[in-house]
Design an enzyme around this catalytic site. Sequence first.
Site, PDB file in Angstrom:
ATOM      1  N   THR A  32       0.684  -1.273   0.058  1.00  0.00           N
ATOM      2  CA  THR A  32       0.083  -0.065  -0.054  1.00  0.00           C
ATOM      3  C   THR A  32       0.920   1.251  -0.174  1.00  0.00           C
ATOM      4  O   THR A  32       1.995   1.192   0.516  1.00  0.00           O
ATOM      5  CB  THR A  32      -0.913  -0.035   1.118  1.00  0.00           C
ATOM      6  OG1 THR A  32      -0.140   0.528   2.396  1.00  0.00           O
ATOM      7  CG2 THR A  32      -1.614  -1.292   1.670  1.00  0.00           C
ATOM      8  N   ASP A  56      -4.390   5.713   2.683  1.00  0.00           N
ATOM      9  CA  ASP A  56      -4.122   6.582   3.852  1.00  0.00           C
ATOM     10  C   ASP A  56      -4.607   6.171   4.718  1.00  0.00           C
ATOM     11  O   ASP A  56      -5.943   5.833   5.110  1.00  0.00           O
ATOM     12  CB  ASP A  56      -4.920   7.886   3.196  1.00  0.00           C
ATOM     13  CG  ASP A  56      -4.672   9.185   4.279  1.00  0.00           C
ATOM     14  OD1 ASP A  56      -4.288   8.777   5.454  1.00  0.00           O
ATOM     15  OD2 ASP A  56      -4.948  10.300   4.077  1.00  0.00           O
ATOM     16  N   ASN A  83       4.169  -0.275   8.605  1.00  0.00           N
ATOM     17  CA  ASN A  83       5.376   0.605   8.320  1.00  0.00           C
ATOM     18  C   ASN A  83       4.957   1.978   7.993  1.00  0.00           C
ATOM     19  O   ASN A  83       5.843   2.950   8.368  1.00  0.00           O
ATOM     20  CB  ASN A  83       5.977   0.287   7.031  1.00  0.00           C
ATOM     21  CG  ASN A  83       7.150   1.161   6.612  1.00  0.00           C
ATOM     22  OD1 ASN A  83       8.279   1.248   7.245  1.00  0.00           O
ATOM     23  ND2 ASN A  83       6.975   1.799   5.525  1.00  0.00           N
ATOM     24  N   SER A 134       8.051   0.582  14.741  1.00  0.00           N
ATOM     25  CA  SER A 134       8.254   1.254  15.580  1.00  0.00           C
ATOM     26  C   SER A 134       9.560   2.190  15.551  1.00  0.00           C
ATOM     27  O   SER A 134       9.790   2.796  14.629  1.00  0.00           O
ATOM     28  CB  SER A 134       8.214   0.769  17.238  1.00  0.00           C
ATOM     29  OG  SER A 134       8.145   1.802  18.262  1.00  0.00           O
ATOM     30  N   TYR A 148       5.863  12.527  18.222  1.00  0.00           N
ATOM     31  CA  TYR A 148       6.183  11.535  17.784  1.00  0.00           C
ATOM     32  C   TYR A 148       6.571  10.331  18.671  1.00  0.00           C
ATOM     33  O   TYR A 148       6.073   9.316  18.576  1.00  0.00           O
ATOM     34  CB  TYR A 148       7.726  11.679  16.878  1.00  0.00           C
ATOM     35  CG  TYR A 148       8.385  10.607  16.202  1.00  0.00           C
ATOM     36  CD1 TYR A 148       7.549   9.831  14.994  1.00  0.00           C
ATOM     37  CD2 TYR A 148       9.337  10.017  16.806  1.00  0.00           C
ATOM     38  CE1 TYR A 148       8.152   8.901  14.542  1.00  0.00           C
ATOM     39  CE2 TYR A 148       9.960   8.962  16.065  1.00  0.00           C
ATOM     40  CZ  TYR A 148       9.448   8.241  15.153  1.00  0.00           C
ATOM     41  OH  TYR A 148       9.940   6.998  14.595  1.00  0.00           O
ATOM     42  N   LYS A 152       4.849   6.494  19.222  1.00  0.00           N
ATOM     43  CA  LYS A 152       5.824   5.273  19.342  1.00  0.00           C
ATOM     44  C   LYS A 152       5.523   4.540  20.615  1.00  0.00           C
ATOM     45  O   LYS A 152       5.488   3.407  20.501  1.00  0.00           O
ATOM     46  CB  LYS A 152       7.196   5.638  18.868  1.00  0.00           C
ATOM     47  CG  LYS A 152       7.262   5.792  17.379  1.00  0.00           C
ATOM     48  CD  LYS A 152       6.837   4.869  16.596  1.00  0.00           C
ATOM     49  CE  LYS A 152       7.011   5.329  15.152  1.00  0.00           C
ATOM     50  NZ  LYS A 152       6.332   4.345  13.978  1.00  0.00           N
ATOM     51  N   THR A 183      17.529   7.201   5.569  1.00  0.00           N
ATOM     52  CA  THR A 183      16.105   6.871   4.907  1.00  0.00           C
ATOM     53  C   THR A 183      15.854   8.511   4.519  1.00  0.00           C
ATOM     54  O   THR A 183      16.440   9.326   4.816  1.00  0.00           O
ATOM     55  CB  THR A 183      15.005   6.237   5.472  1.00  0.00           C
ATOM     56  OG1 THR A 183      14.613   6.886   6.701  1.00  0.00           O
ATOM     57  CG2 THR A 183      15.410   4.557   5.739  1.00  0.00           C
TER      58      THR A 183
END
Length: 275
Positions: A32, A56, A83, A134, A148, A152, A183
């Site tokens: 996705t 979404d 993810n 996570s 954030y 988590k 990343t």
Amino acid sequence: MTRTWFITGTSSGFGRLMTEKLLARGDKVAATLRKKGSLDDLKEQYGDKLWIAHLDVTDTAAIYAVVKGAFDAFGRIDVIVNNAGYGLFGAAEEVSDDQIRHQIDTNVIGSIQTIRAALPLLRAQAGGRIIQVSSEGGQIAYPNFSLYHASKWAIEGFVESVSQEVAPFNIDFTLAEPGPTMTNFAAGLVSPPKMDVYENTPAGDVRNMIASGEFEIHGDASKMAQAMIDSVDVNPAPKRLTMGAGAYASIHHALTQRLQELESQKDLAISMDRD
């Protein structure tokens, strides 16, 4: 042994890397994404081994429809990889109400609803594995990442509990906890307008370190993607997968400090039981 995977957030980062690696070794992937067209090259190369859906994860109804569609397409999904997510980067006082809601809707509620959508289908096929991506930020905290971290820590608590609920159905969980990694995570950070009052504070220090490149990033995203894939061959499933020297050091320090604080309060804690 070939498997079939369902992975959210595959436009880039860990999701894209895992999809590439899995298809290359002969597995099937239901992927996705939000950025349409970002997997067209893989679809052309691997054909029916790759099933793609736009999603979404803040849209709960869409989550249920897409998860069911993936199971219908492949008949069986062996591994769910949660993810999709991003980071809200700003002091708690700086972020807006809408930003807070979107962070929680994406990282927490989106992950929870993906798991909830998959559970009855995994039960029906007598089991499966769920990897929840996570972060080291699920066990430690940096200034300027408060929302954030809230997301988590929340999803880790959910997984700790639900993993016990569904263990009798042969459904296993792993929390993947990468440290700072090369990343596009930093590029995807959402930042509110900064308040000058935080400039010479820990929040400002972290912000300036990231802006200047002083915040060092050593994690290898490809190695971490492979580690998540390899973890599915480990039985029993590892409850947590710590990825990166930075993650190991920061989590070790946090847990050691937390245990020391707990031990220092042992007598006080015990004294509060009823006589």
